[in-house]
Design an enzyme around this catalytic site. Structure first.
Site, mmCIF file in Angstrom:
data_model
loop_
_atom_site.group_PDB
_atom_site.id
_atom_site.type_symbol
_atom_site.label_atom_id
_atom_site.label_comp_id
_atom_site.label_asym_id
_atom_site.label_seq_id
_atom_site.Cartn_x
_atom_site.Cartn_y
_atom_site.Cartn_z
ATOM 1 N N LYS A 74 23.081 27.442 -3.746
ATOM 2 C CA LYS A 74 22.234 28.498 -4.306
ATOM 3 C C LYS A 74 23.140 29.497 -5.026
ATOM 4 O O LYS A 74 23.738 30.377 -4.405
ATOM 5 C CB LYS A 74 21.417 29.193 -3.218
ATOM 6 C CG LYS A 74 20.387 30.178 -3.766
ATOM 7 C CD LYS A 74 19.552 30.783 -2.651
ATOM 8 C CE LYS A 74 18.429 31.661 -3.225
ATOM 9 N NZ LYS A 74 18.972 32.800 -4.017
ATOM 10 N N ARG A 95 14.252 36.401 -15.899
ATOM 11 C CA ARG A 95 13.168 36.086 -14.967
ATOM 12 C C ARG A 95 12.091 37.168 -14.980
ATOM 13 O O ARG A 95 10.904 36.887 -14.901
ATOM 14 C CB ARG A 95 13.715 35.919 -13.541
ATOM 15 C CG ARG A 95 12.621 35.546 -12.548
ATOM 16 C CD ARG A 95 13.129 35.493 -11.121
ATOM 17 N NE ARG A 95 12.057 35.085 -10.235
ATOM 18 C CZ ARG A 95 11.119 35.890 -9.761
ATOM 19 N NH1 ARG A 95 11.122 37.163 -10.094
ATOM 20 N NH2 ARG A 95 10.165 35.443 -8.968
ATOM 21 N N GLU A 127 20.421 29.448 -13.681
ATOM 22 C CA GLU A 127 21.106 30.679 -13.320
ATOM 23 C C GLU A 127 22.288 30.915 -14.253
ATOM 24 O O GLU A 127 23.078 29.998 -14.530
ATOM 25 C CB GLU A 127 21.612 30.558 -11.878
ATOM 26 C CG GLU A 127 21.841 31.864 -11.178
ATOM 27 C CD GLU A 127 20.583 32.410 -10.523
ATOM 28 O OE1 GLU A 127 20.659 33.487 -9.911
ATOM 29 O OE2 GLU A 127 19.520 31.767 -10.626
ATOM 30 N N LYS A 228 19.742 30.456 4.290
ATOM 31 C CA LYS A 228 20.662 31.584 4.177
ATOM 32 C C LYS A 228 21.430 31.767 5.479
ATOM 33 O O LYS A 228 20.893 31.544 6.564
ATOM 34 C CB LYS A 228 19.889 32.872 3.870
ATOM 35 C CG LYS A 228 18.887 32.749 2.727
ATOM 36 C CD LYS A 228 19.522 33.004 1.402
ATOM 37 C CE LYS A 228 19.426 34.456 1.061
ATOM 38 N NZ LYS A 228 19.881 34.754 -0.312
#
Length: 306
Positions: A74, A95, A127, A228
């Protein structure tokens, strides 16, 4: 307050609202603010909505069967959409709020192919990242997209990494990304991410058909999630929230905390990112919160404790 409301109005019309309509109306009424509208030329709708990812902190609590997923890093930068029409890059957007963003086509032309081998309409999402060696690399990437000087932008060490495309390019997620790679785009399944900032692992269902069948909530796709790392934090009290105008022109909330030692530093302020982050954590003035130092540098509230 006049300047703050001017800025909130500007962000709304640019497609990156920092507070809700109800909150804006309340403040406008309280301070007799009647200025309506903000002239912008780059508040543009995405062809397809850009969603955020639901978060998971324990793989044993994963919302999907991980054996049916592909895991990718990520990347921690600035999310962007690219719109290609008959093989030509016609639009690139930040975004924003997921529905519309700011036009950054001139900048993205410096980072991605302006022509690909494709017909029809395709939105590629990914990204923009800067190397971890750059101080505050996430803010550096995001701030770079707001530069007015294109010559300055060209000097920035930025990379675009694609992680999806709509419509799907194949029945399998990995195959879809492989097709994007053959079109000349960096893709997350091939990108050497060790030198770039990351904030977790993304798990996504391999089958694009199953991914579509699972659908979306108003915020997240049900066919993917972000794992995460849960870092042990320190308890303190949220004393106040102030709004801060950053160098990139973004207004963001900052938590004022009862000073507490986290690691080897005394922390009295912490980032709150945006109003949605505050709502998601259900924060209120006076509540107990858990604070960590993200990346051992930036203080961040991760949850409410009471």
């Amino acid at each position: 307050m006049q300047n703050f409301l001017d800025r909130m109005s500007q962000l709304y019309y640019e497609g990156t609202p920092a507070i809700s309509d109800a909150e804006f109306d309340l403040l406008a009424d309280k301070h007799n603010y009647s200025k309506v509208g903000y002239t912008v030329t780059d508040a543009v709708k995405h062809a397809y909505q850009m969603y955020s990812l639901q978060k998971c902190f324990d793989i044993n609590d994963a919302p999907l069967p991980v054996e049916e997923c592909i895991a990718t890093p990520k990347l921690d930068g600035a999310a962007v959409s690219l719109l290609y029409c008959d093989g030509n890059l016609v639009l690139a957007l930040t975004r924003g709020d997921g529905l519309q963003g700011r036009d950054i086509t001139d900048k993205m032309r410096q980072l991605v192919p302006t022509e690909i081998n494709d017909t029809g309409l395709i939105q590629v999402t990914g990204e923009v990242v800067a190397p971890s060696s750059v101080p505050n690399s996430r803010n550096f990437a995001s701030g770079s997209l707001g530069l007015n000087d294109l010559a300055e932008f060209k000097t920035r060490p930025l990379v675009f990494v694609a992680y999806d495309a709509t419509p799907h390019q194949a029945s399998n997620y990995a195959c879809s990304l492989e097709i994007l790679h053959k079109m000349g785009l960096n893709v997350v399944t091939r990108f050497k991410a060790d030198a770039y900032p990351q904030d977790g692992i993304v798990y996504r269902i391999k089958s694009n058909m199953k991914y579509d069948a699972l659908g979306h909530t108003s915020k997240h796709p049900r066919g993917a999630f972000a794992l995460k790392e849960q870092v042990a934090g320190v308890e303190t009290t949220l004393l106040d929230v102030v709004w801060q105008l950053g160098k990139s022109g973004v207004v963001s909330p900052v938590a004022i905390l009862d000073p507490v030692v986290v690691g080897d530093a005394t922390v009295s302020r912490a980032t709150l990112h945006n109003i949605e982050y505050i709502r998601d954590l259900d924060l209120e003035i006076g509540c107990k919160v858990e604070v960590i130092r993200s990346g051992e540098i930036i203080p961040r509230i991760v949850r409410r404790l009471d």
